[in-house]
Write an enzyme that holds these catalytic residues in place. Structure first.
Site, PDB file in Angstrom:
ATOM      1  N   SER A 151       0.862  -1.174   0.000  1.00 22.25           N
ATOM      2  CA  SER A 151       0.000   0.000   0.000  1.00 22.25           C
ATOM      3  C   SER A 151       0.905   1.232   0.000  1.00 22.25           C
ATOM      4  O   SER A 151       1.836   1.314  -0.793  1.00 22.25           O
ATOM      5  CB  SER A 151      -0.927  -0.041   1.205  1.00 22.25           C
ATOM      6  OG  SER A 151      -1.755   1.098   1.237  1.00 22.25           O
ATOM      7  N   HIS A 184      -2.814  -0.802  -3.413  1.00 24.89           N
ATOM      8  CA  HIS A 184      -3.937   0.128  -3.364  1.00 24.89           C
ATOM      9  C   HIS A 184      -3.652   1.282  -4.313  1.00 24.89           C
ATOM     10  O   HIS A 184      -2.687   2.027  -4.126  1.00 24.89           O
ATOM     11  CB  HIS A 184      -4.118   0.672  -1.941  1.00 24.89           C
ATOM     12  CG  HIS A 184      -4.516  -0.390  -0.960  1.00 24.89           C
ATOM     13  ND1 HIS A 184      -4.568  -0.184   0.389  1.00 24.89           N
ATOM     14  CD2 HIS A 184      -4.886  -1.679  -1.149  1.00 24.89           C
ATOM     15  CE1 HIS A 184      -4.952  -1.286   0.989  1.00 24.89           C
ATOM     16  NE2 HIS A 184      -5.138  -2.211   0.080  1.00 24.89           N
ATOM     17  N   ASP A 187      -5.093  -4.656   5.523  1.00 22.57           N
ATOM     18  CA  ASP A 187      -5.422  -5.473   4.358  1.00 22.57           C
ATOM     19  C   ASP A 187      -4.353  -6.548   4.157  1.00 22.57           C
ATOM     20  O   ASP A 187      -3.156  -6.262   4.198  1.00 22.57           O
ATOM     21  CB  ASP A 187      -5.514  -4.580   3.115  1.00 22.57           C
ATOM     22  CG  ASP A 187      -6.170  -5.292   1.938  1.00 22.57           C
ATOM     23  OD1 ASP A 187      -6.682  -6.415   2.140  1.00 22.57           O
ATOM     24  OD2 ASP A 187      -6.158  -4.734   0.833  1.00 22.57           O
TER      25      ASP A 187
END
Length: 883
Positions: A46, A73, A165
């Site tokens: 991310s 992401h 995540d």
């Protein structure tokens, strides 16, 4: 000690066995390498992930035989530059993932923006995300899919990023026997994702991003994940069998749990994973390593107890349970009642809370007059898992498994996590328990044991299933995992739904059930005849004299805490204290005799508040049928610091004229008898104390009621504010991650642009041609160093009209020619002289952008002075020759 020597001797014997077979494989095992199966590495990242990804891919050796899929992401509304940027770090081809793309080894695939990616039979599939911008969990989504599709050939890697995540997805990979790795948090720009993954306790390797590729290759080489994990051989060698038994002995000695009857395939696989991490080739080597490193025993124990679970796992099963099974169980109690359930192997509690939520929703649908309560006992072998379950805190990404309406009703949103609500938490009792060795729970309405039997050998299953039958009530329900069956015990259970693995207890047995109750051998300590008593230390005369004085002449006293727990007892206190009946309770309020209990309850708070000595004189104490007058003194303690906050209670007999309780009382009319006066005084004192306590309680109650109303109002406001802040936080976090990614990409582009500008500048300067770039208004945009020989240009002249700059050129038509080129797009080519006799070829051309848009002109000045001078000389020579 003898067992320890035997283990050491066995290890020495195994060290002499020659290595005549492939590493980590017992003898007589033939392994086969699947033709097309190769490891797939899923990399989740991310914020700050680009740098970590470049470090990771930059250290992947050529022809590693693995495929790499990058899930990051990304801003859903922006063109992705990630494949282009990653291609600079690796020689492997990097390309965006496409629908139905076949995954090939030694290639890198990147998730496109605004998509979720999945995999089936080695083919990638792109799916439109259903969650809003701030709630997407693409890493978890792909990890789950990869674990199911690739099983032990799935490898999950978590790099720098914010949030959690990937944490739940790693659990799935671990469950299927895959490998999970995490970037060292101290090495990551953002450590939230790595720390969340590490907190699960399931991570195999933690290292810097650049070290992870080689760690993967080394682990795969030793663990033989490629080819796949081997089965347990039909005939083990003596050395391997002995090593396995020694490992089981070491585990049992350290943890008290026997894994020798568990499925050997499972135990071998877990052992091989630890061997691979330590790069040991033989199970005998690992047994020796285990013996020398006690911490590794604990790690292996945790490896064997991998608890992979989730809320409402197998949704179809839970739906059938709620629609068909639970209403039937509740209907057996038409007037309401208490239902009992047992969740065996509950891991970190998700399944137990899922059952509680299912019960709660089923009870809400029953008619209002029926009042039900549910008691769920959730047990597991792993004490760490039980501790996590008791806390009831789960990462924010459980939103992928729990419906939004359930999250709002049964969970408390704490920003980056969810806490189970009080209503559901109070329905579940967690406790560590060994299903094989500890007594079971009984009189159960429902028993769930999902994905536990698959780890037990056939012998243990034959002991457990009759035990489950015994634990259930008539008509009780057994719920197993999707890969589990009741085996040969078809006479014990009747299937309700075969696909959902739900069974009802069969009460009409055709044969008696052989039931073997769990037993646990508790060690009893026996004194060794070889033990010798320690030598007597010479007595201290002063110490003995002090002890004699304390025992014979000092008053009876006790040292208590602020809550009344006894810390120390001095002297004979039997006349004043006695142990309370029932469970042992060493509290002064429970042990004080009649006559002292009430005085102590009132005096302790008073002494603690004032910090001064409190004396309660002439208390009548009932001691074994005899009434004794006692003076009670309570002294709060401030020094020494170790005893600060405690109290010393001292008991002194005030009179020696105690008389038996059964002494004949005076006649009814004799109100002046000492006994009656004593009782009247005690009663009056009791009335005064009760009245004072009632007034204090009323005042406190009013204050608490007012404070409670204020707190409720404040709580509602804070809850509303918290919901708004949580929503804003999720959106801001999502935007922040996307901005971080964009910022890194733009920084990379800026670096490229800087390099390009340097190349351009050096190119123009190396041509030795004066060049000036003008915009549509004929203002200076850029110029080369050589142009300063014709125009008095300095860096601050950028943006000024070129016609305002002093020049040596004799070119009055310059502005007209430049405007004409802009209008007609036709090149202008002229030879122009300077005032000092130099000549230049002036070319004016349109400035075209990459989008083919005219955005000014480019003027070049090529020095042709030498050619002009030669031309003049030739012309003079020709004229002289004619003359």
């Amino acid at each position: 000690m003898s067992a320890r020597k035997n283990i050491d001797s066995e290890l020495r014997l195994m060290s002499t066995v020659p290595k005549t077979r492939p590493p980590s494989h017992p003898a007589n095992v033939v392994t086969h390498r699947p033709a097309k199966l190769f490891p797939i590495v899923a990399i989740g990242a991310s914020a700050g992930g680009l740098e970590a990804l470049e470090q990771f891919l930059g250290h992947v050796p050529a022809a590693s035989g693995m495929a790499f899929i990058v899930i990051q992401h990304l801003d859903p509304d922006r063109k992705d530059m990630l494949p282009e940027l990653l291609q600079r770090a690796t020689s492997m081809p990097v390309e965006p993932a496409r629908n139905r793309m076949k995954v090939k080894p030694d290639c890198v695939y990147v998730i496109p923006p605004n998509t979720n990616i999945s995999i089936l039979h080695g083919n990638l599939y792109l799916l439109a995300p259903v969650a809003p911008r701030g709630l997407r969990l693409p890493i978890d989504f792909f990890f789950h899919a990869l674990a199911e599709d690739r099983r032990e050939h799935a490898i999950g890697v978590i790099l720098s990023g914010m949030g959690s995540d990937g944490t739940l997805g790693l659990r799935s990979i671990k469950e299927y026997g895959g490998l999970v790795l995490v970037q060292e948090p101290g090495n990551a720009k953002f450590d939230s994702m790595p720390k969340s993954a590490i907190a699960t306790g399931l991570i195999d390797i933690i290292a810097a991003a650049e070290e992870l590729p080689l760690r993967i290759i080394d682990t795969l080489h030793h663990a033989h994940h490629y080819p796949p994990v081997r089965p347990v051989p039909a005939t083990e060698s003596t050395a391997d069998k002995t090593a396995f038994e020694i490992i089981c002995i070491l585990l049992r000695a350290a943890t008290g749990h026997d894994f020798s009857l568990y499925k050997k395939t499972t135990v071998y696989r877990r052992i091989e994973r630890r061997m691979a991490i330590h790069q040991l080739d033989r199970i005998a080597d690992y047994a020796r390593y285990l013996r020398e490193n006690l911490q590794e025993v604990e790690l292996l124990f945790k490896e064997l107890l991998i608890g992979v679970t989730s809320f409402f796992r197998d949704p179809a099963t839970w739906a059938y349970l709620q629609e068909h099974v639970l209403p039937g169980l509740l209907a057996t109690y038409p007037g309401g009642g208490t239902l009992r359930a047992w969740v065996a192997g509950c891991s970190t509690g998700e399944e137990a809370f899922s059952l509680a939520i299912a019960f709660r929703e089923a009870m809400d649908k029953m008619p209002p007059p029926a009042r039900y309560s549910v008691q769920i006992f959730a047990t597991d072998l792993d004490p760490d898992a039980i501790e996590k379950a008791r806390r009831g805190i789960y990462p924010a990404n459980i939103a992928a498994d729990v419906a939004e309406d359930r999250l709002k009703r049964f969970f408390i949103d704490e920003g980056d996590s969810f806490r189970i609500g009080k209503e559901i938490r109070e329905m579940v009792v967690f406790a560590p328990q060994n299903l094989i060795m500890d007594p079971p729970f009984t009189k159960l309405d429902i028993l769930t044991c999902r994905n536990l039997l698959i780890y037990l050998g056939a012998e243990l299953q034959k002991r457990v299933l009759p035990l489950f039958h015994y634990s259930l009530k008539p008509g009780g329900v057994l719920m197993l995992g999707s890969a589990e069956t009741i085996g040969s015990f078809t006479d014990l259970f009747v299937p309700l739904e075969s696909k959902a693995r739900l069974f009802r207890r069969n009460d009409s047995l055709t044969r008696p059930t052989s039931l073997e109750f769990p037993t646990r051998d508790l060690p009893t300590r026996t004194e060794s005849p070889m033990e010798t008593k320690p030598e007597q230390v010479p007595a201290n005369l002063q110490h003995l004299a002090d002890e004699l004085l304390l025992q014979q002449f000092s008053p009876a006293a006790v040292l208590v805490t602020a809550t009344g727990d006894l810390v120390y007892i001095s002297g004979r206190t039997g006349k004043y204290l006695e142990p309370a009946a029932g469970k042992v309770n060493w509290n002064i309020h429970a042990m004080a005799r009649d006559g002292l209990r009430q005085a102590i309850a009132l005096a302790i708070p008073k002494a603690l508040r004032s910090g001064e000595r409190v004396v309660c004189p002439n208390l009548s104490v009932d001691s074994n049928g005899v009434t004794q007058i006692v003076d009670l003194t309570l002294q709060p303690i401030a020094e020494p610091a170790a005893l600060r906050g405690m109290l010393m209670l001292v008991f002194r007999d005030a009179a020696t004229t105690a008389k038996p309780r059964d002494a004949k009382p005076g006649k009814r009319g004799e109100r002046g008898s000492p006994r009656e006066m004593e009782l009247e005084q005690a009663l009056l004192q009791a009335h005064l104390e009760v009245r004072t306590l009632r007034e204090e309680m009323q005042t406190s109650h009013e204050e608490l009621k007012s404070a409670n109303e204020e707190l409720q109002s404040t709580n509602e406001e804070l809850q509303s504010t918290n919901e708004e802040l949580t929503t804003s936080k999720e959106e801001m976090q999502s935007l922040n991650e996307e901005l971080q990614t964009v910022n890194v990409e733009l920084q990379s582009k800026v670096d490229e642009l800087s390099t390009t500008n340097n190349d351009m500048k050096n190119l123009l300067n190396s041509t030795d041609i004066a060049t000036v770039f003008l915009d549509n208004a004929l203002h200076v945009r850029r110029f080369t160093t050589q142009a300063t020989r014709l125009f008095k240009l300095i860096p601050s002249d950028l943006g000024r009209a070129l016609s305002d700059i002093v020049t040596d050129l004799d070119y009055p038509e310059f502005r007209h020619d430049a405007e004409e080129v802009l209008h007609t797009l036709v090149f202008s080519d002229r030879e122009v002289s300077t005032r000092d006799g130099r000549w230049f070829q002036v070319k004016i051309m349109p400035y075209r952008t990459l989008e083919n848009v005219i955005d000014g002109v480019v003027i070049t000045f090529n020095d042709i002075s030498r050619a002009k001078h030669l031309e003049a000389e030739l012309r003079t020579f020709a004229t002289e020759k004619k003359g």
